[in-house]
Design an enzyme around this catalytic site. Structure first.
Site, short mmCIF file in Angstrom:
data_model
loop_
_atom_site.label_atom_id
_atom_site.label_comp_id
_atom_site.label_asym_id
_atom_site.label_seq_id
_atom_site.Cartn_x
_atom_site.Cartn_y
_atom_site.Cartn_z
N GLU A 104 0.83 -1.21 0.00
CA GLU A 104 0.00 0.00 0.00
C GLU A 104 0.86 1.25 0.00
OE1 GLU A 104 -3.70 -1.25 2.78
OE2 GLU A 104 -3.16 0.87 2.90
N ASP A 106 -0.06 5.08 0.94
CA ASP A 106 -1.23 5.76 1.50
C ASP A 106 -1.04 7.25 1.75
OD1 ASP A 106 -2.25 3.22 1.83
OD2 ASP A 106 -1.79 3.10 3.96
N GLU A 108 -3.50 9.95 3.79
CA GLU A 108 -4.74 10.11 4.55
C GLU A 108 -4.78 11.53 5.05
OE1 GLU A 108 -5.72 7.32 7.69
OE2 GLU A 108 -5.34 5.66 6.33
#
Ligand SMILES: *[C@@H]1O[C@H](CO)[C@@H](O)[C@H](O)[C@H]1NC(C)=O
Length: 272
Positions: A104, A106, A108
């Site tokens: 992953e 990421d 956020e």
């Protein structure tokens, strides 16, 4: 040869329309690229497919994913994050493989009370293992306008960029025994959800549902597939500037969290 005022106006209009058409054709159509995967109508693609919005209320958040998978490349998207009092909300925007031993990359975005800064949270999972968080304060208000968030992923490196400024680089350190996402293709995902049990000041600030629905918007999705050119000297300088002035958390300096020693990549690289 001389043109009248009106014929000049006409020519200008034709050129303008031509440029607009050329520009629109350049941007990717959300209908072609994404599926809204959850949220019971709270995620929407609007207009000619040039805008996508996700919303969150007390009942549910929403999310979408790319129809295609990518294996290396550069992915750009413009996001406008939830404005106003967004405390407790999280907008996740990431690449992920599926199946076991997940990789992953990421982004956020952790919301905050009105006027308080968002936190940009990043992580890298390799073969199912994450715990590589770095957090930043953005140097602008990410809710007032669209800004571009990009991921460059090559066999040698992963670079996170904000408006073309690199904020994080995770290099391939396989030579030092650190796994790197390389074998599996990834899909692009995004979702807007409620995380008020932890997102804002460790869960102290709760989502204020009187401000719902909360909404994040997306436009100008762009992919350059395959292997793309990587960091330049200017990129390196900008990355240093971000780390010095805007980084608020780095797992590699959080010795308390790793009582048995920092992760291997923290000892190898100057860049993590
Ligand atoms: C919200 O704002 C406060 C005060 O400026 C700050 O301490 C906090 O880190 C911000 N971000 C989040 C996600 O709570």
């Amino acid at each position: 040869m001389s043109f009248s005022f009106y014929s000049r106006l006409f020519i200008c209009s034709v050129i303008t329309i031509f440029l607009l058409v050329a520009y629109t054709a350049g941007a990717t159509n959300f209908y072609d690229e994404f599926d809204i995967t959850w949220g019971g109508g709270r995620g929407k693609i609007t207009g000619a497919g040039d805008i996508l919005t996700l919303s969150l209320d007390r009942v549910s958040g929403s999310g979408f994913q790319s129809k295609k998978e990518y294996h290396f490349g550069r992915i750009d998207m413009q996001l406008r994050l939830v404005p106003g009092n967004s405390a407790g909300t999280v907008t996740a925007y990431y690449l992920a493989s599926h199946g076991r031993h997940q990789d992953e990359i990421d982004f956020e975005f952790l919301g905050n009370a009105s006027g308080e800064p968002y936190t940009l949270h990043t992580n890298v999972y390799t073969q199912g293992k994450g715990e590589r968080e770095q957090q930043f304060r953005m140097w602008f208000d990410p809710t007032s306008h669209f800004h571009t968030y990009s991921i460059i992923w090559t066999p040698q490196t992963i670079i996170f960029l904000v408006d073309d400024t690199p904020v994080r680089e995770f290099k391939n350190m396989e030579a030092f025994g650190v796994p790197f996402p390389k074998q599996q293709p990834m899909r692009l995902y995004s979702s807007l959800w409620n995380a008020d049990e932890w997102a804002t000041r460790g869960g102290l600030v709760k989502t204020d549902w009187t401000h719902a629905p909360f909404m994040a918007s997306y436009r100008n999705f762009n992919v350059k597939a395959g292997v793309v050119s990587q960091s330049s000297l200017t990129h390196k300088q900008k990355l240093r500037w971000v780390r010095k002035n805007h980084m608020i958390y780095n797992y590699c300096t959080d010795a308390k969290r790793f009582p048995r020693g920092l992760p291997r990549e923290c000892k190898v690289g100057v860049h993590v």
